[in-house]
Design a protein around this motif. Structure first.
Motif, PDB file in Angstrom:
ATOM      1  N   LYS A   1       2.183  16.917  -0.934  1.00 39.26           N
ATOM      2  CA  LYS A   1       3.096  17.293   0.142  1.00 39.26           C
ATOM      3  C   LYS A   1       4.495  17.701  -0.478  1.00 39.26           C
ATOM      4  O   LYS A   1       4.912  17.146  -1.604  1.00 39.26           O
ATOM      5  N   ASP A   2       5.388  18.223   0.358  1.00 37.47           N
ATOM      6  CA  ASP A   2       6.739  18.392  -0.041  1.00 37.47           C
ATOM      7  C   ASP A   2       7.529  17.178  -0.625  1.00 37.47           C
ATOM      8  O   ASP A   2       8.297  17.415  -1.671  1.00 37.47           O
ATOM      9  N   ASP A   3       7.407  15.994   0.117  1.00 38.48           N
ATOM     10  CA  ASP A   3       8.347  14.926  -0.390  1.00 38.48           C
ATOM     11  C   ASP A   3       7.544  14.382  -1.662  1.00 38.48           C
ATOM     12  O   ASP A   3       8.563  14.004  -2.324  1.00 38.48           O
ATOM     13  N   VAL A   4       6.617  14.539  -1.885  1.00 39.35           N
ATOM     14  CA  VAL A   4       5.918  14.222  -3.286  1.00 39.35           C
ATOM     15  C   VAL A   4       6.439  15.265  -4.335  1.00 39.35           C
ATOM     16  O   VAL A   4       6.975  14.730  -5.428  1.00 39.35           O
ATOM     17  N   ILE A   5       6.620  16.435  -4.081  1.00 39.79           N
ATOM     18  CA  ILE A   5       7.006  17.520  -4.893  1.00 39.79           C
ATOM     19  C   ILE A   5       8.557  17.309  -5.385  1.00 39.79           C
ATOM     20  O   ILE A   5       9.054  17.229  -6.553  1.00 39.79           O
ATOM     21  N   ILE A   6       9.481  16.682  -4.314  1.00 35.73           N
ATOM     22  CA  ILE A   6      10.777  16.679  -4.505  1.00 35.73           C
ATOM     23  C   ILE A   6      11.121  15.114  -5.113  1.00 35.73           C
ATOM     24  O   ILE A   6      11.714  15.217  -5.983  1.00 35.73           O
ATOM     25  N   LYS A   7      10.199  14.209  -4.810  1.00 33.42           N
ATOM     26  CA  LYS A   7      10.356  12.925  -5.400  1.00 33.42           C
ATOM     27  C   LYS A   7      10.086  12.764  -6.598  1.00 33.42           C
ATOM     28  O   LYS A   7      10.766  12.073  -7.519  1.00 33.42           O
ATOM     29  N   SER A   8       9.072  13.459  -7.109  1.00 32.00           N
ATOM     30  CA  SER A   8       8.501  13.677  -8.773  1.00 32.00           C
ATOM     31  C   SER A   8       9.823  14.397  -9.361  1.00 32.00           C
ATOM     32  O   SER A   8       9.801  14.081 -10.649  1.00 32.00           O
ATOM     33  N   GLY A   9      10.655  15.141  -8.758  1.00 30.40           N
ATOM     34  CA  GLY A   9      11.573  15.853  -9.719  1.00 30.40           C
ATOM     35  C   GLY A   9      11.054  17.083 -10.213  1.00 30.40           C
ATOM     36  O   GLY A   9      11.852  17.933 -10.726  1.00 30.40           O
ATOM     37  N   ILE A  10      10.071  17.473  -9.962  1.00 28.87           N
ATOM     38  CA  ILE A  10       9.427  18.835 -10.541  1.00 28.87           C
ATOM     39  C   ILE A  10      10.115  20.270  -9.432  1.00 28.87           C
ATOM     40  O   ILE A  10       9.936  21.211  -9.924  1.00 28.87           O
ATOM     41  N   GLY A  11      10.234  19.695  -8.304  1.00 28.85           N
ATOM     42  CA  GLY A  11      10.742  20.597  -7.433  1.00 28.85           C
ATOM     43  C   GLY A  11      12.128  20.137  -6.507  1.00 28.85           C
ATOM     44  O   GLY A  11      12.141  18.897  -6.457  1.00 28.85           O
TER      45      GLY A  11
ATOM     46  N   LYS B   1       0.724  -1.201  -0.143  1.00 27.10           N
ATOM     47  CA  LYS B   1       0.116   0.042  -0.256  1.00 27.10           C
ATOM     48  C   LYS B   1       0.666   1.110  -0.184  1.00 27.10           C
ATOM     49  O   LYS B   1       0.439   2.070  -0.736  1.00 27.10           O
ATOM     50  N   ARG B   2       2.030   1.233   0.771  1.00 30.80           N
ATOM     51  CA  ARG B   2       2.898   2.536   0.904  1.00 30.80           C
ATOM     52  C   ARG B   2       3.518   2.658  -0.382  1.00 30.80           C
ATOM     53  O   ARG B   2       3.512   3.784  -0.876  1.00 30.80           O
ATOM     54  N   ALA B   3       4.086   1.762  -1.052  1.00 36.05           N
ATOM     55  CA  ALA B   3       4.780   1.702  -2.246  1.00 36.05           C
ATOM     56  C   ALA B   3       3.867   2.098  -3.484  1.00 36.05           C
ATOM     57  O   ALA B   3       4.118   2.787  -4.363  1.00 36.05           O
ATOM     58  N   GLU B   4       2.616   1.588  -3.484  1.00 36.40           N
ATOM     59  CA  GLU B   4       1.503   1.915  -4.468  1.00 36.40           C
ATOM     60  C   GLU B   4       1.110   3.111  -4.372  1.00 36.40           C
ATOM     61  O   GLU B   4       0.878   4.199  -5.061  1.00 36.40           O
ATOM     62  N   MET B   5       0.996   3.943  -2.953  1.00 36.24           N
ATOM     63  CA  MET B   5       0.694   5.154  -2.896  1.00 36.24           C
ATOM     64  C   MET B   5       1.592   6.161  -3.210  1.00 36.24           C
ATOM     65  O   MET B   5       1.365   7.218  -3.737  1.00 36.24           O
ATOM     66  N   GLU B   6       2.749   5.990  -2.928  1.00 41.58           N
ATOM     67  CA  GLU B   6       3.776   6.734  -3.334  1.00 41.58           C
ATOM     68  C   GLU B   6       4.100   6.770  -4.895  1.00 41.58           C
ATOM     69  O   GLU B   6       4.172   7.944  -5.413  1.00 41.58           O
ATOM     70  N   ARG B   7       3.745   5.726  -5.422  1.00 40.66           N
ATOM     71  CA  ARG B   7       3.644   5.598  -7.023  1.00 40.66           C
ATOM     72  C   ARG B   7       2.706   6.369  -7.673  1.00 40.66           C
ATOM     73  O   ARG B   7       2.793   7.155  -8.466  1.00 40.66           O
ATOM     74  N   GLN B   8       1.461   6.179  -7.135  1.00 44.07           N
ATOM     75  CA  GLN B   8       0.295   6.966  -7.651  1.00 44.07           C
ATOM     76  C   GLN B   8       0.558   8.535  -7.456  1.00 44.07           C
ATOM     77  O   GLN B   8      -0.153   9.103  -7.898  1.00 44.07           O
ATOM     78  N   ASN B   9       1.004   8.867  -6.067  1.00 40.85           N
ATOM     79  CA  ASN B   9       0.987  10.321  -5.778  1.00 40.85           C
ATOM     80  C   ASN B   9       2.020  11.033  -6.896  1.00 40.85           C
ATOM     81  O   ASN B   9       1.737  12.120  -7.293  1.00 40.85           O
ATOM     82  N   ILE B  10       3.098  10.199  -7.296  1.00 41.00           N
ATOM     83  CA  ILE B  10       3.979  11.024  -8.223  1.00 41.00           C
ATOM     84  C   ILE B  10       3.376  10.945  -9.510  1.00 41.00           C
ATOM     85  O   ILE B  10       3.392  11.930 -10.220  1.00 41.00           O
ATOM     86  N   LEU B  11       2.525   9.951  -9.841  1.00 38.37           N
ATOM     87  CA  LEU B  11       1.944  10.037 -11.158  1.00 38.37           C
ATOM     88  C   LEU B  11       0.712  11.217 -11.097  1.00 38.37           C
ATOM     89  O   LEU B  11       0.595  11.816 -12.292  1.00 38.37           O
ATOM     90  N   GLU B  12       0.269  11.270  -9.997  1.00 31.90           N
ATOM     91  CA  GLU B  12      -0.833  12.476  -9.921  1.00 31.90           C
ATOM     92  C   GLU B  12      -0.136  13.687  -9.972  1.00 31.90           C
ATOM     93  O   GLU B  12      -0.835  14.780 -10.673  1.00 31.90           O
ATOM     94  N   ILE B  13       0.854  13.944  -9.313  1.00 30.91           N
ATOM     95  CA  ILE B  13       1.400  15.025  -9.391  1.00 30.91           C
ATOM     96  C   ILE B  13       1.914  15.491 -10.963  1.00 30.91           C
ATOM     97  O   ILE B  13       2.071  16.659 -11.213  1.00 30.91           O
ATOM     98  N   ASN B  14       2.660  14.653 -11.338  1.00 31.86           N
ATOM     99  CA  ASN B  14       2.905  14.696 -12.699  1.00 31.86           C
ATOM    100  C   ASN B  14       1.939  15.240 -13.715  1.00 31.86           C
ATOM    101  O   ASN B  14       1.945  16.058 -14.294  1.00 31.86           O
ATOM    102  N   GLU B  15       0.581  14.368 -13.527  1.00 29.18           N
ATOM    103  CA  GLU B  15      -0.686  14.735 -14.369  1.00 29.18           C
ATOM    104  C   GLU B  15      -0.811  16.366 -13.815  1.00 29.18           C
ATOM    105  O   GLU B  15      -1.101  17.165 -14.825  1.00 29.18           O
ATOM    106  N   TRP B  16      -0.928  16.664 -12.616  1.00 31.75           N
ATOM    107  CA  TRP B  16      -1.330  18.103 -12.193  1.00 31.75           C
ATOM    108  C   TRP B  16      -0.155  18.907 -12.858  1.00 31.75           C
ATOM    109  O   TRP B  16      -0.607  20.052 -13.290  1.00 31.75           O
ATOM    110  N   TYR B  17       1.277  18.677 -12.886  1.00 32.51           N
ATOM    111  CA  TYR B  17       1.992  19.668 -13.396  1.00 32.51           C
ATOM    112  C   TYR B  17       1.937  19.804 -14.908  1.00 32.51           C
ATOM    113  O   TYR B  17       2.100  20.993 -15.338  1.00 32.51           O
ATOM    114  N   ALA B  18       1.813  18.843 -15.636  1.00 29.25           N
ATOM    115  CA  ALA B  18       1.431  18.932 -16.989  1.00 29.25           C
ATOM    116  C   ALA B  18       0.174  20.007 -17.233  1.00 29.25           C
ATOM    117  O   ALA B  18       0.354  20.733 -18.113  1.00 29.25           O
TER     118      ALA B  18
END
Length: 680
Positions: free
Chosen positions: A196-206, A124-141
């Motif tokens: 959250k900040d950690d998702v912004i950083i892990k995704s690489g957009i910030g 669940k934790r791994a999939e949540m992190e993966r989904q959050n990165i995909l979601e922030i990527n979609e948002w940033y696009a």
């Protein structure tokens, strides 16, 4: 803070994406999915033909129907492109989705409930992190696209850039192009959207500057090219510098900034830019055009050539080739003709040909790139140009590798060698025979000469396999002995042994090296050290202190006697050297001359022919020596880099706080590894 709708969606769907479907449910889905109904649901008009149904194939262009559906057997088959299978396979091919996803699509169509199992906390934790990165990527696009459309500065700078490139509004929409503001806004905007900040950083957009702690936008002030995977998810971004910067600023900041690789989300050696938009046309046309950059892809699509893709900031890889093969077995490599492009085109062709794909290579006129060419030609003209100018790899290499030097024997010989190397890669005996005949015609060479070199390469490949098996045995034996003797093992023991083996067997020999436009002779041991000096740490090159003694000998004195190590006063050096010299399995041996001088002494040209023969022998000896040198250097470098990759991956797991820096290192090491593999 308002709740992020993207995160809500991910919570609802994450279990579905990873759940396993039990066999009873699979059987129910397959029983319910009538093949003729599934095929018709995708707009295919089936006509009765005896006991089967026929239609024009939905996977490639054809005028005469060769696509057959058998309701009795529950299968489909196209006798044109070869695709076939059951209803689930048909959905997989049309949607380019996985087997479980195809089952779920069919289950939904036939109102069959698919039970989902509960994930473990770790999953669940791994999939949540993966989904959050995909979601922030979609948002940033979307954020960058809206900035370019709605913000005055975005329109004046970002939109103007794409307008200058003559991209249409439709192209900008389809490829989701955008603009990142020229100030740091991403943290504030993303947090307002619920991230959250950690998702912004892990995704690489910030990111965060490690020294100052200052937060920054990775793509600030750049136009944005979202990279979309095969299923339409935004997995990464490419940010291009704008033309309004000075050359110094462009050089300092880099023309492109790309998202970091994230395992399981974005691995650039797997993704192809434009594939999501191109996959239907690739299937329909049964061919894929490979170009170099983002703009090339967009302009080709805009011209009507929507079966075009590009590698994502890397040379074409085997993983990308396998992705293309899901849609077609025909690759068209389009190249602008500069030296880097020619080299990349040859590597891409080799990868595809080795896998059994059909490859056509196209050089564009007057140094134009696909972007320029597509803007000045219609789809019909581009297709006509490909048909007229497309070359097989033999014709391509003959043209680009000998142009301007058609009468130079060395150039012709090198080009033929390159062609034969590619022929040796072909997995099909019939294909090899076809291209052998093509090489005979293009190079005006007898079959015997080509077959001799081809057989020699095949033998070398077999020797390489034997060497790898031998190295594995040696490594296992070394580890066993070390364990028994309670002594240390060394990470690069096999590669270090190969280096010392090379030194022992070739000390005293020299080769010609080009140095600032002039050729000079150097001892091969000195060239070896110079090739590896950047890997020295604290004055040491090799980890094994016994082997390092050999390196120190080369550093301290000029070695001209090939018996230097076997007659050395140091017992360790003498024993190791003797053992390595007598090793019957060693892959790097001295040059064994099997060339025979047969001219009789009473021949009037005896002396001249003898000198020419000795020159040829020397040339072959140096060629073998140079090849062995390049091999040991490359393999040691690869071992060191792979060691660093493994260490960095471990550091990412153990020290998540350093993830950004470690991901940067990992990306750098993986690029070095790839460069060595392709260029070594």
């Amino acid at each position: 803070m308002r709740k992020n709708s993207y995160l809500c969606n991910s919570i609802c769907t994450k279990d579905r994406d990873v759940a396993r479907i039990d066999q009873n449910t699979i059987d129910r889905i397959i029983d319910a999915a009538r093949i003729e109904d599934v095929v018709r649901s995708y707009g295919v008009e089936l006509q009765k033909a005896g006991t089967v149904l026929k239609a024009c194939c939905p996977f490639h262009e054809e005028k005469t129907p060769s696509f057959v559906v058998s309701p009795a057997k529950g299968i489909f088959k196209c006798f044109g492109c070869g695709k076939g299978g059951h209803a689930v396979k048909f959905v997989m091919e049309k949607e380019q989705c996985s087997y479980p996803d195809a089952l779920r699509r069919l289950a939904k169509r036939y109102n069959i409930e698919v039970p989902e199992r509960e994930m473990t906390p770790e999953e669940k934790r791994a999939e949540m992190e993966r989904q959050n990165i995909l979601e922030i990527n979609e948002w940033y696009a979307k954020f960058c696209a809206e900035t370019m459309t709605n913000d005055p500065n975005g329109r004046a700078v970002g939109m103007s850039f794409f307008r200058e490139r003559r991209f249409t509004d439709e192209s900008m929409r389809v490829f989701r192009l955008g603009y990142a503001m020229d100030r740091n806004v991403v943290f504030e905007a993303a947090k307002a959207a619920g991230f959250k900040d950690d998702v912004i950083i892990k995704s690489g957009i910030g990111g965060v500057n490690e020294e100052s702690g200052r937060r920054f936008d990775r793509f600030k002030g750049r136009v944005i090219f979202p990279i979309v995977n095969i299923t339409g998810k935004v997995v990464a971004f490419g940010g291009r510098v704008l033309n309004n910067l000075s050359e110094e600023e462009k050089k300092r900041t880099g023309k492109y900034v790309n998202s970091p690789e994230i395992l399981g989300i974005y691995e650039k050696n797997r993704e192809l830019y434009g594939l999501f938009q191109a996959k239907s046309d690739i299937q329909r046309k049964d061919s894929c055009i490979l170009v170099e950059g983002y703009a090339d892809v967009i302009s080709m699509h805009q011209a009507g050539m929507r079966n075009t893709v590009a590698a994502c900031g890397t040379a074409f890889t085997e993983r990308q080739m396998e992705t293309v093969r899901r849609f077609t077995n025909n690759l068209i490599v389009m190249d602008d003709g500069d030296s880097a492009g020619i080299a990349a085109a040859q590597k891409a062709a080799n990868i595809a040909l080795k896998a059994g794909m059909s490859v056509k290579m196209v050089l564009l006129p007057d140094g134009q790139d696909p972007d320029d060419f597509a803007k000045s030609h219609s789809a019909e003209l581009i297709e006509a140009y490909i048909e007229e100018k497309g070359m097989n790899f033999v014709e391509f290499k003959k043209k680009v590798l000998t142009e301007g030097k058609e009468d130079d024997p060395d150039t012709i010989n090198a080009a033929l060698g390159s062609v034969i190397e590619t022929i040796a890669l072909l997995p099909n005996a019939i294909s090899r025979e076809v291209y052998i005949k093509e090489a005979m015609k293009r190079f005006e060479m007898p079959r015997e000469a080509i077959m001799e070199r081809l057989n020699s390469m095949a033998m070398s490949e077999q020797q390489q396999k034997e060497k790898e098996e031998r190295n594995k045995r040696l490594r296992e034996e070394d580890e066993r002995r070390a364990e028994e003797a309670n002594r240390p093992t060394y990470k690069f023991a096999i590669q270090e042994r190969e280096i010392v083996q090379f030194i022992v067997r070739h000390c005293g020999e020299s080769i010609e090296v080009e140095n600032e436009g002039t050729k000079e002779r150097y001892y091969v041991t000195d060239v070896l050290l110079a090739s590896l000096e950047d890997l020295e740490e604290e004055g040491r090159l090799l980890q094994n202190p016994m082997y390092e003694k050999f390196i120190n000998c080369i550093k301290q004195e000029e070695i001209t006697d090939d018996r230097y190590f076997t007659f050395n006063e140091d017992d360790d050096i003498r024993k190791i050297a003797t053992s390595l010299l007598l090793d019957k399995e060693v892959a790097s041996k001295r040059f064994d001359n099997d060339m025979k001088f047969t001219t009789p002494e009473d021949d009037p040209q005896y002396e001249r022919k003898k000198q020419e023969f000795e020159a040829r022998v020397q040339q072959e000896r140096e060629l073998k020596l140079r090849t062995d040198l390049e091999t040991v250097v490359k393999e040691y470098r690869l071992a060191v880099i792979r060691g660093k990759i493994a260490e960095t991956k471990q550091a990412i797991k153990e020290r998540p706080g350093e993830m950004l820096e470690q991901m940067r290192k990992l990306k750098e090491y993986m690029e070095q590894e790839q460069m060595l593999q392709y260029n070594g």
